[in-house]
Write a protein that holds these residues in place. Sequence first.
Motif, PDB file in Angstrom:
ATOM      1  N   THR A 285      -5.207 -13.293   8.459  1.00  0.00           N
ATOM      2  CA  THR A 285      -5.564 -13.086   7.050  1.00  0.00           C
ATOM      3  C   THR A 285      -6.029 -11.656   6.805  1.00  0.00           C
ATOM      4  OG1 THR A 285      -7.777 -13.961   7.532  1.00  0.00           O
ATOM      5  CG2 THR A 285      -6.142 -15.514   6.684  1.00  0.00           C
ATOM      6  N   GLY A 286      -6.753 -11.075   7.776  1.00  0.00           N
ATOM      7  CA  GLY A 286      -7.175  -9.683   7.622  1.00  0.00           C
ATOM      8  C   GLY A 286      -5.993  -8.730   7.592  1.00  0.00           C
ATOM      9  N   GLU A 287      -5.016  -8.951   8.471  1.00  0.00           N
ATOM     10  CA  GLU A 287      -3.827  -8.098   8.492  1.00  0.00           C
ATOM     11  C   GLU A 287      -3.048  -8.201   7.180  1.00  0.00           C
ATOM     12  OE1 GLU A 287      -1.577  -9.296  11.826  1.00  0.00           O
ATOM     13  OE2 GLU A 287      -3.053  -8.637  13.324  1.00  0.00           O
ATOM     14  N   LEU A 288      -2.894  -9.413   6.670  1.00  0.00           N
ATOM     15  CA  LEU A 288      -2.111  -9.596   5.443  1.00  0.00           C
ATOM     16  C   LEU A 288      -2.829  -9.023   4.226  1.00  0.00           C
ATOM     17  CD1 LEU A 288      -0.662 -13.190   5.993  1.00  0.00           C
ATOM     18  CD2 LEU A 288       0.445 -10.981   6.380  1.00  0.00           C
ATOM     19  N   ARG A 289      -4.158  -9.119   4.181  1.00  0.00           N
ATOM     20  CA  ARG A 289      -4.891  -8.495   3.083  1.00  0.00           C
ATOM     21  C   ARG A 289      -4.717  -6.981   3.111  1.00  0.00           C
ATOM     22  NH1 ARG A 289      -9.030 -12.461   3.930  1.00  0.00           N
ATOM     23  NH2 ARG A 289     -10.077 -11.026   5.362  1.00  0.00           N
ATOM     24  N   ALA A 290      -4.706  -6.405   4.332  1.00  0.00           N
ATOM     25  CA  ALA A 290      -4.502  -4.956   4.450  1.00  0.00           C
ATOM     26  C   ALA A 290      -3.120  -4.552   3.975  1.00  0.00           C
ATOM     27  CB  ALA A 290      -4.722  -4.526   5.900  1.00  0.00           C
ATOM     28  N   LEU A 291      -2.145  -5.472   4.040  1.00  0.00           N
ATOM     29  CA  LEU A 291      -0.786  -5.171   3.586  1.00  0.00           C
ATOM     30  C   LEU A 291      -0.596  -5.443   2.093  1.00  0.00           C
ATOM     31  CD1 LEU A 291       1.261  -6.666   6.569  1.00  0.00           C
ATOM     32  CD2 LEU A 291       0.817  -4.251   6.082  1.00  0.00           C
ATOM     33  N   GLY A 292      -1.647  -5.900   1.429  1.00  0.00           N
ATOM     34  CA  GLY A 292      -1.571  -6.099  -0.006  1.00  0.00           C
ATOM     35  C   GLY A 292      -1.360  -7.526  -0.456  1.00  0.00           C
ATOM     36  N   TYR A 293      -1.332  -8.473   0.445  1.00  0.00           N
ATOM     37  CA  TYR A 293      -1.174  -9.880   0.058  1.00  0.00           C
ATOM     38  C   TYR A 293      -2.505 -10.424  -0.473  1.00  0.00           C
ATOM     39  CZ  TYR A 293       3.315  -9.974   2.518  1.00  0.00           C
ATOM     40  OH  TYR A 293       4.605  -9.734   2.921  1.00  0.00           O
ATOM     41  N   ARG A 294      -2.411 -11.309  -1.451  1.00  0.00           N
ATOM     42  CA  ARG A 294      -3.615 -11.959  -1.995  1.00  0.00           C
ATOM     43  C   ARG A 294      -3.949 -13.173  -1.126  1.00  0.00           C
ATOM     44  NH1 ARG A 294      -2.865 -13.468  -8.063  1.00  0.00           N
ATOM     45  NH2 ARG A 294      -5.010 -14.169  -7.673  1.00  0.00           N
ATOM     46  N   VAL A 295      -4.869 -12.978  -0.214  1.00  0.00           N
ATOM     47  CA  VAL A 295      -5.253 -14.025   0.730  1.00  0.00           C
ATOM     48  C   VAL A 295      -6.768 -14.174   0.695  1.00  0.00           C
ATOM     49  CG1 VAL A 295      -5.219 -14.813   3.118  1.00  0.00           C
ATOM     50  CG2 VAL A 295      -3.277 -13.513   2.202  1.00  0.00           C
ATOM     51  N   THR A 296      -7.231 -15.406   0.501  1.00  0.00           N
ATOM     52  CA  THR A 296      -8.666 -15.699   0.477  1.00  0.00           C
ATOM     53  C   THR A 296      -9.003 -16.621   1.648  1.00  0.00           C
ATOM     54  OG1 THR A 296      -8.687 -15.543  -1.931  1.00  0.00           O
ATOM     55  CG2 THR A 296     -10.553 -16.656  -0.879  1.00  0.00           C
ATOM     56  N   LEU A 297     -10.025 -16.253   2.389  1.00  0.00           N
ATOM     57  CA  LEU A 297     -10.468 -17.047   3.527  1.00  0.00           C
ATOM     58  C   LEU A 297     -11.668 -17.881   3.096  1.00  0.00           C
ATOM     59  CD1 LEU A 297      -9.740 -17.504   6.482  1.00  0.00           C
ATOM     60  CD2 LEU A 297     -11.410 -15.747   7.092  1.00  0.00           C
ATOM     61  N   ARG A 298     -11.526 -19.184   3.144  1.00  0.00           N
ATOM     62  CA  ARG A 298     -12.603 -20.068   2.692  1.00  0.00           C
ATOM     63  C   ARG A 298     -13.581 -20.386   3.822  1.00  0.00           C
ATOM     64  NH1 ARG A 298      -9.917 -24.586  -1.387  1.00  0.00           N
ATOM     65  NH2 ARG A 298      -9.784 -23.222  -3.224  1.00  0.00           N
ATOM     66  N   SER A 299     -13.263 -21.354   4.634  1.00  0.00           N
ATOM     67  CA  SER A 299     -14.161 -21.751   5.724  1.00  0.00           C
ATOM     68  C   SER A 299     -13.375 -21.836   7.014  1.00  0.00           C
ATOM     69  CB  SER A 299     -14.828 -23.099   5.417  1.00  0.00           C
ATOM     70  OG  SER A 299     -13.850 -24.116   5.259  1.00  0.00           O
TER      71      SER A 299
END
Length: 416
Positions: A285-299
């Motif tokens: 999720t961290g890698e994809l957020r850095a690439l501009g994807y809208r990814v939210t990490l819940r629990s």
Amino acid sequence: MTSLRNRIAGFMILAIVTVIALATLVAMQMMQRPLPETATIPVARQIAWNVRFAETDPQAAQGAGIAFADAPAAGLPQDRSTRRWTRVLGRQGMTHPLLVTTDPEGTTMRISVDLGDRWAILPLPDLRPPKGGWRIFGAWMALILTGATAVSLIAATRITGPLRILESAVDRIGRDGVLVPIPETGLPETQATARALNHLSSRLKSAMESRMRLVAAAGHDLRTPMTRMRLRAEFVEDDSEREKWLADLAELDGIADSAIRLVRDEVTRADARDLRLDRLVEDVTGELRALGYRVTLRSLAPATVVAEPLSLKRAVRNLVINAATHGQAARVSLAQGGGQAELVIEDEGPGIPEPLMERAFEPFFRVDEARRKALPGAGLGMAIARQIIDQLGGQVTLANMRPKGLRQRVVLPARG
């Protein structure tokens, strides 16, 4: 009673019990009919002779065992028997009044004949069927039912042996889609069925491997002409036209690369080890957020699975990218319980029509073909993810959310 074995056994039990029940009822009915005169005439003659003997010589008759009394023998009167014996003895010329009685237990019958000044009491053989006939019939039928059930189940089991192999073969399919070899033992029919399934499995495995090699070879062979085309595209003078050529070649290269990866994951088995799934999900999720994807990490609950890191990371990445791309945004959560790790990925997209839900895992499948150019990808991400998860003994399922959105649920065996 849904299986063929139980149906065959049920039909056999019903047939056996019905035939025996009908035969038994007919026999009991025959026994309950009035006795034919041929059976009562000898007894009637003996009674008539004893009555005449008692009338002519009472003392000798008493010495011979004939009892005399001032009243009929004590007991329960039997009106039906009295009328029958009156009719039968009348044919022997005896017109004396008589009465048939039984003791309170109904085990001993006596016939009392009125001689005028006294009653002659004679024993009467009880020719009726034994009491408790229905209880005897019930016990008899229970015994028949028990025996018929045992015989029918054994026979049905032997008859349906080959069919049970077919039924269990589905549960013996390996993660690679090939049947596990079935022991060729038992009855000749069972051996023939197992042999046929093993032959089918061998041919299916050979066909699948041939297909995988063909796909891999095609993907590999495409790289050489695409490289030449990319070099030629560089000499196109029109910048916009050159960009279109390079974009199309990039898409072809992605398809070829995805096809090769799909085959490689199908035919190879990398070494698996204990892996913290929560840390892997956090990295993805961290890698994809850095690439501009809208990814939210819940629990993220701590969870350990047995897997090869690169393969599992590719599967998780493909699922999250699918949600972030086609569903506008991805929400990721991880839980553990009951020996399983559950990864849930939700999005905000339109979902997938229910009839097309299972096809979402097919290679190169797109829900909307018109959007193929608008969205990147070769259409192999979901197929690769499902293949990797299946190899790990897990399961991935899709479900539409309300009012909108798609939920991707991944369940993997977890270590405690």
